[in-house]
Structure formats: structure tokens, C-alpha cells
Motif scaffolding. Structure first.
Motif, PDB file in Angstrom:
ATOM      1  N   LEU A   1       0.844  -1.197   0.000  1.00 11.32           N
ATOM      2  CA  LEU A   1       0.000   0.000   0.000  1.00 11.32           C
ATOM      3  C   LEU A   1       0.882   1.251   0.000  1.00 11.32           C
ATOM      4  O   LEU A   1       1.621   1.495   0.952  1.00 11.32           O
ATOM      5  CB  LEU A   1      -0.911  -0.002   1.232  1.00 11.32           C
ATOM      6  N   ALA A   2       0.801   2.050  -1.055  1.00 10.98           N
ATOM      7  CA  ALA A   2       1.564   3.297  -1.131  1.00 10.98           C
ATOM      8  C   ALA A   2       0.876   4.351  -0.268  1.00 10.98           C
ATOM      9  O   ALA A   2      -0.330   4.556  -0.382  1.00 10.98           O
ATOM     10  CB  ALA A   2       1.657   3.779  -2.574  1.00 10.98           C
ATOM     11  N   GLN A   3       1.631   5.022   0.607  1.00  7.11           N
ATOM     12  CA  GLN A   3       1.056   5.982   1.547  1.00  7.11           C
ATOM     13  C   GLN A   3       1.489   7.405   1.201  1.00  7.11           C
ATOM     14  O   GLN A   3       2.672   7.656   0.974  1.00  7.11           O
ATOM     15  CB  GLN A   3       1.488   5.644   2.976  1.00  7.11           C
ATOM     16  N   TYR A   4       0.520   8.314   1.180  1.00  6.02           N
ATOM     17  CA  TYR A   4       0.797   9.729   0.926  1.00  6.02           C
ATOM     18  C   TYR A   4       0.098  10.559   1.994  1.00  6.02           C
ATOM     19  O   TYR A   4      -1.089  10.368   2.283  1.00  6.02           O
ATOM     20  CB  TYR A   4       0.278  10.157  -0.454  1.00  6.02           C
ATOM     21  N   GLN A   5       0.866  11.490   2.580  1.00  6.08           N
ATOM     22  CA  GLN A   5       0.301  12.457   3.520  1.00  6.08           C
ATOM     23  C   GLN A   5       0.352  13.842   2.883  1.00  6.08           C
ATOM     24  O   GLN A   5       1.423  14.276   2.433  1.00  6.08           O
ATOM     25  CB  GLN A   5       1.101  12.480   4.823  1.00  6.08           C
ATOM     26  N   VAL A   6      -0.780  14.538   2.858  1.00  3.99           N
ATOM     27  CA  VAL A   6      -0.818  15.862   2.233  1.00  3.99           C
ATOM     28  C   VAL A   6      -1.584  16.835   3.119  1.00  3.99           C
ATOM     29  O   VAL A   6      -2.419  16.445   3.931  1.00  3.99           O
ATOM     30  CB  VAL A   6      -1.480  15.819   0.830  1.00  3.99           C
ATOM     31  N   ALA A   7      -1.255  18.112   2.941  1.00  3.53           N
ATOM     32  CA  ALA A   7      -1.969  19.192   3.621  1.00  3.53           C
ATOM     33  C   ALA A   7      -1.943  20.407   2.710  1.00  3.53           C
ATOM     34  O   ALA A   7      -1.112  20.491   1.793  1.00  3.53           O
ATOM     35  CB  ALA A   7      -1.335  19.520   4.970  1.00  3.53           C
ATOM     36  N   LEU A   8      -2.836  21.344   2.953  1.00  4.37           N
ATOM     37  CA  LEU A   8      -2.947  22.493   2.063  1.00  4.37           C
ATOM     38  C   LEU A   8      -1.742  23.420   2.174  1.00  4.37           C
ATOM     39  O   LEU A   8      -1.202  23.876   1.178  1.00  4.37           O
ATOM     40  CB  LEU A   8      -4.241  23.268   2.360  1.00  4.37           C
ATOM     41  N   SER A   9      -1.293  23.713   3.397  1.00  4.88           N
ATOM     42  CA  SER A   9      -0.198  24.667   3.591  1.00  4.88           C
ATOM     43  C   SER A   9       1.121  23.964   3.848  1.00  4.88           C
ATOM     44  O   SER A   9       1.159  22.797   4.267  1.00  4.88           O
ATOM     45  CB  SER A   9      -0.507  25.604   4.766  1.00  4.88           C
ATOM     46  N   GLY A  10       2.204  24.691   3.613  1.00  5.01           N
ATOM     47  CA  GLY A  10       3.528  24.146   3.855  1.00  5.01           C
ATOM     48  C   GLY A  10       3.772  23.834   5.314  1.00  5.01           C
ATOM     49  O   GLY A  10       4.340  22.793   5.656  1.00  5.01           O
ATOM     50  N   ARG A  11       3.350  24.747   6.197  1.00  7.23           N
ATOM     51  CA  ARG A  11       3.598  24.520   7.630  1.00  7.23           C
ATOM     52  C   ARG A  11       2.777  23.338   8.139  1.00  7.23           C
ATOM     53  O   ARG A  11       3.232  22.574   8.987  1.00  7.23           O
ATOM     54  CB  ARG A  11       3.266  25.786   8.424  1.00  7.23           C
ATOM     55  N   ALA A  12       1.546  23.173   7.632  1.00  6.34           N
ATOM     56  CA  ALA A  12       0.730  22.029   8.047  1.00  6.34           C
ATOM     57  C   ALA A  12       1.373  20.727   7.589  1.00  6.34           C
ATOM     58  O   ALA A  12       1.388  19.729   8.326  1.00  6.34           O
ATOM     59  CB  ALA A  12      -0.678  22.156   7.485  1.00  6.34           C
ATOM     60  N   ALA A  13       1.926  20.726   6.369  1.00 12.63           N
ATOM     61  CA  ALA A  13       2.608  19.532   5.865  1.00 12.63           C
ATOM     62  C   ALA A  13       3.853  19.242   6.692  1.00 12.63           C
ATOM     63  O   ALA A  13       4.156  18.080   7.012  1.00 12.63           O
ATOM     64  CB  ALA A  13       2.972  19.723   4.397  1.00 12.63           C
TER      65      ALA A  13
END
Length: 732
Positions: free
Chosen positions: A377-389
């Protein structure tokens, strides 16, 4: 007329330019030439573009530190766009293609007299055969190369005396923009051209446009304007009619058939609660149906890699969770356990919780269980802003990226597809707008698992739509967290945040018994500075404000705090616009200079050096003269980043930021400004977001009535009207 090529675009919008000789070479001048383009052309005057311009030139002299600088300024009165070729084309390539400087660009132009044709044929092999031009650079040239239809649209707009900035949009949408617009000039109204100008064009080229077509265009423009201003994707019939009447009166036509005309010509669709443009309808339907499809996908379906799901049971998940929880120094709550189990059990899950409710713990547990139970399972974590990421990556110990980076890495014919079986975790999901969600689902495979994590009480998307909020009210698996873990029940920050979230405010909460919240009625600059300097570590303190403007806005406060270091005479950051231009002080888009030691904020993503919109840092070095293309060094996220021609355009002062920019971030101490003049832009979600940013100390300064008014207004996103629920699985 003077022939020029744009060398640099300053934050003020002024174009620094080279004066060009007939053979394409640069005419060396002692002083920089600066051009102020008229509004109709400024969007097309990009770096590397070539123009004939005319206007009065005046010398402008100013002091910058110890230097006296003179520039030649022209307010452009007449202009003509020219296609670059030869040496001019080489400079365009060098200015617009990362990794291809003037030497490599000149090699391309010399080796391929038919370069334009080679690029349009996407002959990457030929382009990358030139010494120093990589395959990646060749693809970038193909991707960014102005199309023939762009040039055709630009020249047509120029003759028609319409905004040249429309050329890029028209070229993206239509295969033959000139023919399309010539057949129906009212199409231009969808791109922001006024009806009066569009109708003048209709009259000039003598086209017979039925009145029903005009009414349909009126309806579409009214709907687009309403949705842009409100964040909705649907316009109520009453608002559509009111807006149409106003426009129709200005152009002298009867608005009574506007609804029928919009439906007949397909400019709008009838949906529940009003009318919707075809584009918004397609986007919402696509996102909603994809989430529904993922949710209903049988275990193990869609990819052989997903076969592990066939053996997935709740008992196995609970057992894995017990093993993980044994490694924690605390006990998880029942609602946290339920959310973790659900996030692994179901292909789609929605998790909402206020600040400090343990969403990070849930992510850690969930990912650990996926590691244990899934295969491939390939896992990706994303967020809208740079600091949140960044926070997401630090909290989970796994790579995270912005949504924009995730899309840019895969959204193109030349980019790699995602794996067949994917887990996508979206943090701060309440801020994800419709267009971003639409682009994301367009990249995802059928065998996708999605976890959306957010807080419905925080800020909604800046763009249109309400994806997370609609999902919360759907039949998708939803888990709400209520028990606060970050601060104790006696925390003044927690008590104030709870009061704001529920709308039950008590002014006594402004000054907590524990001392972690304090209210200072004075909001003078002197009072603010006195409070700011109490923080021993400037990186642990931030000033938050609802607005960029006014005496308590971001711009003014940043300059105020910066000025307290004037007595130390910190070295200013200078830059050089080109090898042929002068050494100048850098002025940011807010009109501020940057100096050694200044706190800065990144204002746009730059993936080449891994800085992201919202990142905060400090100017660590400032050079007396350019050094290897660098003007200094800034420290961001623990990394030293060279301040170059590219990165210098992506930073501004960062002592104070807007509340919008703070979402997804935390500081030990936050000073929240409450300017009374910002009441129209302040609602419950904005105040809630602000008071949940500090971990140790919150200081409120200014007009406390602003909070009362914000709570009475409620969450403005609740007034947004969307239609995505029609495509989501709904509760019976």
C-alpha cells in the motif's frame, strides 16, 4: 517605438526591461529601464516577452543605504507584442526554464533554426541532445512553450483592443480561440470582459447574436461573480434574477427570460437550491462520486496489490491497535480508538476534532496498523499549507507534502502515475477547496483509501466549495473527537476555545486563573511591542491579525516590529536584476525591505528548494555583493536556503501573519490583535482558529467586542450553498 524584452517583474508590478537592437542584442545602458504597462497588457508582459513600446521616459533617482540609484521610468502609452526569435528567444528560454541558462539556451537556438517546430512536435530527444540540456529540461521547454493559438489569441486581442492577459486562458480552453471568439464574442464575458465591451465587439464585427444568447451570458456571469464572492457553487434563483436585472438594465435588454435562456443555452443547470455552472457541477459530481465509489469498493478489488484487504477484519485491527497503544506513555480515549479502527476498516473515513483532541495520535496509530496489516500500500500524507505539511511530517515521522506539490508531481502527461493501490491522508481537510479536490481525485486510482482529518469549526476553504463539511454530513464513516488532550481541562486556552467553538462566550475567560490567557484592552503600537519583546525566543512567538491592512494589520505590524532593531543598523538585502542592471535594495510586495536577522514568511511554493507557502524562517546572512547567484541565506525548517533571483520573490516579513495563514501551525505564544475595523471579515471560525494556535500563552489585544460580533455572525461558511451532497452517499 522602442523594442524591449522584459527582464524582471518587480513585486510592485513594474517591469525592468532590456532595450533591444535590431539584431536582437541588448543595448547597454547606464541606468535600468523600468516600464509601467497599462492594465490591459500587464498580465501578458511576462519575463522574456518582447514588445515595441512608446511613452515619456523620466529619470528617477533614490537613495538605498549608501548608494544613490538612478533608473529610467516609462509609463507605456503605446505597445505592440512581438514574437521572440533568435537571441531574444534564447533569453526567453533562460528566463523561464529552470536549469537552462543563457549559454544552453543559445546552443538550442543555434543548433535548431526550426526550434519552434521542434518544440511543438515535442521532440524531446532532439532538444536533450544539445550539450547541457537534460531530458527534464527538455520536457519543461515543451510544457511551457507558448502555443501557436496563444500567439494568435494575443495578436487578435491586441487588434481588438481587449485585455492581452486573456490570451493564456483562451489558449488553454479553446483549440482555435480566434475562431471561437469571432463566432461568439459573448464567450469573453466568462473571462471577465464587461458586457458593454463584448457587445461593442459584436457590433464592430457585425455578428447577429440572438437576445437569448445574451441573456444566457448574463446569467453565467452573474452566477460566476456570486460564487466567487460567497464561496458557493450554487446561486439561488432570487440572487440570479436580482443580478441579471442589474446587468440587463445597463445594456438595455429585457431580463424576464434570463432563467429560460440560461437553461436553453446550457450556461447554467437547475439543481436543488438554485442554479449551477456546468464546470462546478462536473467538479462536484466527480469528487462526490469518487468518494462514494471508494467507499463502496469491495475489499481487495481494483488491484492485485489490494488483496490484503480480503483478510482485513475488525478483530485484526483491534489487536494491532492494542499492540501500538502499549508503546504509548498514555492511554487513548474510546473515541480515539473508534476513529483509528474506522480509519483502517473503511476505505473512506472522515475524522473531525477540535484543537488538542489527539488527531496526531490517531494518525500515528492508524499508520502503524497499516504498516502491520497491509502489503504494497503506497502511503501519501498531504496538507494544504507548507507549515501544516511540515507539522504532519514531524508528528508522524513520515514524509508529507502540500496538496499543490502532490498534484504538480503527477498532474501531467509527462509525470508518473500514482501506484495502483494508495492510501491518501489529508490533514486540515476543512480548508481543501473544490478545484483542489477535483484535481486530486483525477489522479487517484480505483483502489484508493482516503482519510480526511480536520475541524469543521476552523476556517473553510479560501476557494469555493465545502468538501469536508459535506462529507461530515454524509453517510460516509464519520468520527468526531470531543475530549481535549493537548491542554488540561483547567487550561484557559482550552476553556476559551471551547466557548468560542460553542458560541457561549464569557468575558471572564479572557483572563484565566492559570495565566495562560490574558486580555489587554490597549492596542497601541507601544503596548504591542512591550508584549512582543517579553518572548525570549522570537521563533516561539507570533502576532496574529484578521487583516493585512490598517494600523493593526500584518503589513503595519511587521514594519513596526522590524523597526525596533533599527538601532543595530542590520544589513539590508540587495539584489541584481540582471548582469546589465544595477545593485538594488529588495522591496517586498508589502513595501518592506528585508534585513539581516529578520523573521520572514514564504508566500509561495518553490519545490526546487523545498520551501512552501506559509513556511517561516529568518534571514541568516546578507552579502555585500552577489555570490554565485546568491544574495544571502535564510534558514527555514532547519535548512539553509540561498536567497536567489527565484527565492527572493517568495518571501516577506513574518513577525506577524494573518489568521488564515496560521491554520495548521502552532506557537508557544500567540498575540491576537482585535482591530474593530476588521469586524466585517471576522467570524466565529476565524476567532476559533486564532485562539487554538498557542500551546502555552495567548494574549488578546484590542477591541473585545470584535469577538462578540464574530460569535453572533457565526460561521460564514454555513451560508455557502453547494450541491456536492447530491453525489455523496446520504444518511437514510
Amino acid at each position: 517605438m522602442m523594442k524591449v524584452q522584459i527582464a524582471k517583474i518587480r513585486e510592485s508590478g513594474v517591469r525592468a526591461a532590456w532595450e533591444i537592437a535590431e539584431d536582437g542584442s541588448i543595448i547597454r545602458q547606464k541606468h535600468t529601464l523600468c516600464l509601467r504597462f497599462p492594465a490591459k497588457a500587464i498580465g501578458a508582459a511576462e519575463v522574456g516577452t518582447v514588445w515595441n513600446v512608446d511613452g515619456l521616459i523620466k529619470n528617477h533617482t533614490f537613495k538605498a543605504g549608501e548608494y544613490e540609484i538612478t533608473e529610467r521610468h516609462m509609463k507605456v502609452k503605446k505597445l505592440e507584442f512581438l514574437r521572440p526569435c533568435g537571441e531574444l528567444l534564447a533569453r526567453w528560454i533562460a528566463a523561464n526554464i529552470e536549469g537552462v541558462g543563457e549559454v544552453k539556451a543559445n546552443r538550442l537556438v543555434r543548433q535548431f533554426p526550426d526550434l519552434d517546430q521542434r518544440v511543438r512536435e515535442k521532440d524531446v530527444a532532439a532538444l536533450s541532445s544539445v550539450a547541457g540540456v537534460s531530458v527534464e529540461s527538455a520536457y519543461a521547454i515543451v510544457e511551457k512553450w507558448p502555443s501557436e493559438r496563444f500567439y494568435a489569441a494575443l495578436e487578435w486581442l491586441q487588434k481588438s483592443k481587449l485585455p492581452l492577459s486573456l490570451a493564456q486562458s483562451l489558449a488553454r480552453v479553446y483549440d482555435d480561440p480566434v475562431k471561437t471568439i469571432s463566432d461568439d464574442p459573448l464567450i469573453l464575458t466568462a473571462f471577465g470582459v464587461s458586457f458593454k465591451d463584448a457587445l461593442k465587439l459584436v457590433k464592430r464585427i457585425k455578428i447577429d447574436i440572438p437576445e437569448s444568447r445574451i441573456l444566457a451570458a448574463v446569467a453565467e456571469q452573474v452566477a460566476v461573480k456570486y460564487c466567487y464572492e460567497t464561496g458557493s457553487t450554487v446561486i439561488p434563483e432570487g440572487d440570479l434574477l436580482a443580478g441579471a436585472i442589474e446587468v440587463c438594465e445597463s445594456i438595455g435588454i429585457d431580463p424576464s427570460q434570463v432563467v429560460e435562456a440560461s437553461l436553453t443555452h446550457g450556461s447554467l443547470l437547475k439543481v436543488e437550491n438554485g442554479f449551477q455552472s456546468l464546470g462546478s457541477a462536473i467538479q462536484e459530481r466527480t469528487v462526490g462520486r469518487f468518494l462514494k465509489q471508494c467507499n463502496e469498493r469491495p475489499q481487495g478489488a481494483g488491484s492485485i496489490v489490494a488483496s490484503w484487504e480480503a483478510e482485513l477484519t475488525e478483530e485484526r485491527i483491534v489487536e494491532a491497535l492494542k499492540s501500538f497503544e502499549g508503546s504509548l506513555p498514555f492511554t487513548m480515549t474510546d473515541e480515539q480508538r473508534e476513529a483509528v479502527v474506522g480509519a483502517v476498516k473503511f476505505p473512506v473515513s472522515v475524522i473531525s476534532g477540535g484543537a488538542g483532541t489527539g488527531k496526531t495520535t490517531i494518525l500515528l496509530a492508524m499508520l502503524a496498523i497499516y504498516d502491520q496489516l497491509s502489503i504494497g500500500l503506497a502511503q501519501y500524507q498531504v496538507a494544504l499549507s507548507g507549515r501544516a505539511a511540515q507539522r504532519m511530517a514531524e508528528s508522524t515521522g513520515r514524509q508529507a507534502q502540500t496538496i499543490a506539490k502532490f498534484i504538480s508531481d503527477h498532474f501531467n502527461a509527462n509525470k508518473p502515475d500514482l501506484e495502483e493501490h494508495v492510501l491518501l491522508v489529508i490533514d486540515e481537510a476543512s480548508m481543501v477547496d473544490l478545484i483542489s479536490a477535483y484535481k486530486i481525485v483525477g489522479l487517484l486510482p480505483y483502489a484508493t483509501r482516503i482519510v480526511m482529518v480536520g475541524d469543521v469549526s476552523q476556517l473553510p476553504p479560501v476557494g469555493g466549495g465545502l468538501i469536508f463539511h459535506a462529507a461530515m454530513n454524509s453517510a460516509l464513516p464519520v468520527f468526531e473527537l470531543t475530549q481535549v488532550k493537548r491542554q488540561g481541562e483547567q487550561s484557559g486556552i482550552h476553556q476559551l476555545a471551547t466557548a468560542v467553538r460553542t458560541g457561549k462566550m464569557d468575558s471572564s475567560l479572557f483572563n484565566s486563573a492559570s495565566g495562560d490567557t490574558r486580555y489587554i484592552p490597549q492596542s497601541t503600537h507601544e503596548a504591542l511591542l512591550k508584549e512582543y519583546v517579553k518572548a525570549r525566543n522570537g521563533a516561539e512567538c507570533i502576532v496574529l491579525t484578521p487583516t493585512r491592512k490598517g494600523p493593526l494589520g500584518v503589513t503595519a505590524i511587521n514594519k513596526l516590529i522590524q523597526a525596533q532593531y533599527d538601532e543595530f543598523h542590520p544589513q539590508e538585502l540587495y539584489y541584481k536584476e540582471s548582469n546589465f542592471m544595477e545593485w538594488l535594495p529588495w522591496i517586498t510586495s508589502s513595501g518592506a525591505k528585508l534585513r539581516l536577522g529578520d523573521h520572514v514568511m514564504v508566500t509561495r511554493n518553490d519545490y526546487n528548494v523545498d520551501i512552501r507557502n506559509g513556511d517561516l524562517g529568518v534571514i541568516a546572512k546578507v552579502y555585500d555583493r552577489p555570490s554565485g547567484g546568491s544574495y544571502g541565506v535564510m534558514q527555514i525548517n532547519g535548512n539553509d536556503i540561498d536567497i536567489t533571483d527565484d527565492t527572493i520573490q517568495s518571501i516577506d516579513l513574518g513577525y506577524a501573519i494573518t489568521i488564515h495563514k496560521s491554520q495548521g501551525s502552532q506557537w508557544a505564544k500567540c498575540i491576537l490583535m482585535l482591530p474593530s475595523y476588521a469586524s466585517r471579515m471576522t467570524d466565529q471560525s476565524l476567532i476559533y482558529t486564532a485562539v487554538t494556535r498557542p500551546t502555552k500563552e495567548l494574549v488578546l489585544m484590542g477591541d473585545s467586542v470584535l469577538i462578540d460580533r464574530a460569535l453572533r455572525r457565526g460561521n460564514l461558511f454555513s451560508k455557502r450553498i453547494t450541491n456536492i451532497s447530491a453525489s455523496l452517499p446520504m444518511n437514510e
